[in-house]
Design a protein around this motif. Structure first.
Motif, short mmCIF file in Angstrom:
data_model
loop_
_atom_site.label_atom_id
_atom_site.label_comp_id
_atom_site.label_asym_id
_atom_site.label_seq_id
_atom_site.Cartn_x
_atom_site.Cartn_y
_atom_site.Cartn_z
N PHE A 1 0.83 -1.21 0.00
CA PHE A 1 0.00 0.00 0.00
C PHE A 1 0.85 1.25 0.00
N SER A 2 1.91 1.26 0.78
CA SER A 2 2.74 2.46 0.90
C SER A 2 3.52 2.77 -0.37
N ASN A 3 3.51 1.86 -1.33
CA ASN A 3 4.18 2.12 -2.61
C ASN A 3 3.32 2.91 -3.58
N ALA B 1 -5.77 13.90 -3.86
CA ALA B 1 -4.77 12.84 -3.92
C ALA B 1 -3.73 13.05 -2.84
N SER B 2 -3.10 11.95 -2.48
CA SER B 2 -2.05 11.97 -1.47
C SER B 2 -0.84 11.20 -1.99
N SER B 3 0.34 11.76 -1.78
CA SER B 3 1.56 11.06 -2.15
C SER B 3 1.74 9.84 -1.25
N ARG B 4 2.74 9.03 -1.58
CA ARG B 4 2.95 7.78 -0.84
C ARG B 4 3.14 8.01 0.66
N SER B 5 3.85 9.03 0.98
CA SER B 5 4.14 9.30 2.39
C SER B 5 3.18 10.28 3.02
N ALA B 6 2.21 10.74 2.23
CA ALA B 6 1.26 11.77 2.66
C ALA B 6 1.93 13.12 2.85
N GLY B 7 3.16 13.24 2.36
CA GLY B 7 3.83 14.51 2.48
C GLY B 7 3.28 15.57 1.54
N THR B 8 2.64 15.12 0.47
CA THR B 8 2.07 16.04 -0.51
C THR B 8 0.62 15.64 -0.76
N THR B 9 -0.26 16.62 -0.72
CA THR B 9 -1.65 16.37 -1.07
C THR B 9 -2.10 17.36 -2.13
N LEU B 10 -3.01 16.91 -2.96
CA LEU B 10 -3.62 17.75 -3.98
C LEU B 10 -5.11 17.78 -3.73
N VAL B 11 -5.71 18.92 -3.99
CA VAL B 11 -7.15 19.07 -3.81
C VAL B 11 -7.70 19.89 -4.96
N SER B 12 -8.80 19.44 -5.51
CA SER B 12 -9.40 20.21 -6.60
C SER B 12 -9.99 21.51 -6.07
#
Length: 124
Positions: free
Chosen positions: A29-31, A50-61
């Motif tokens: 999952f973490s990949n 969306a969330s990056s693998r580590s949750a360090g980056t998120t995107l929001v519409s």
């Protein structure tokens, strides 16, 4: 390979909240970067968050910014979408998706795996 199962959809009045969950099976999952999309009747599938693998980056519409929040727990193989201040135009089937890539996460074509979807209906 990861399999995805969404839950938490339902009927809610405008202004209310729902929390969607996506449970992933498998050890990798973490990949994956994780995303949420939605599709309303007669419309194309739309990126939500969306969330990056580590949750360090998120995107929001832009359409949900300030109202929806994505989070993930790699230890529990889950990703959530907290939806507040819901509007009738948020009505759609919401899909969880997993991407082995890390870019263009707003694009459905970047995702390798999809859940079956959970329906959200917001009444006015």
């Amino acid at each position: 390979q990861v399999q995805l199962v969404e839950s938490g959809g339902g009927l809610v009045q405008a202004g209310g909240s729902l929390r969607l969950s996506c449970a992933a099976s498998g050890r990798t999952f973490s990949n994956y970067a994780m995303g949420w999309f939605r599709q309303a009747p007669g419309k194309e599938r739309e990126f939500v968050s969306a969330s990056s693998r580590s949750a360090g980056t998120t995107l929001v519409s832009d359409s949900v910014k300030g109202r929806f929040t994505i989070s993930r727990d790699n230890a529990k193989n889950t990703v959530h979408l907290q939806m507040n201040s819901l509007k009738p135009e948020d009505t759609a089937v919401y899909y969880c998706a997993a991407s082995y890539g890390s870019s263009y996460l707003h694009s459905p074509g970047r995702y390798d795996l999809w859940g079956q979807g959970t329906r959200v209906t917001v009444s006015s």
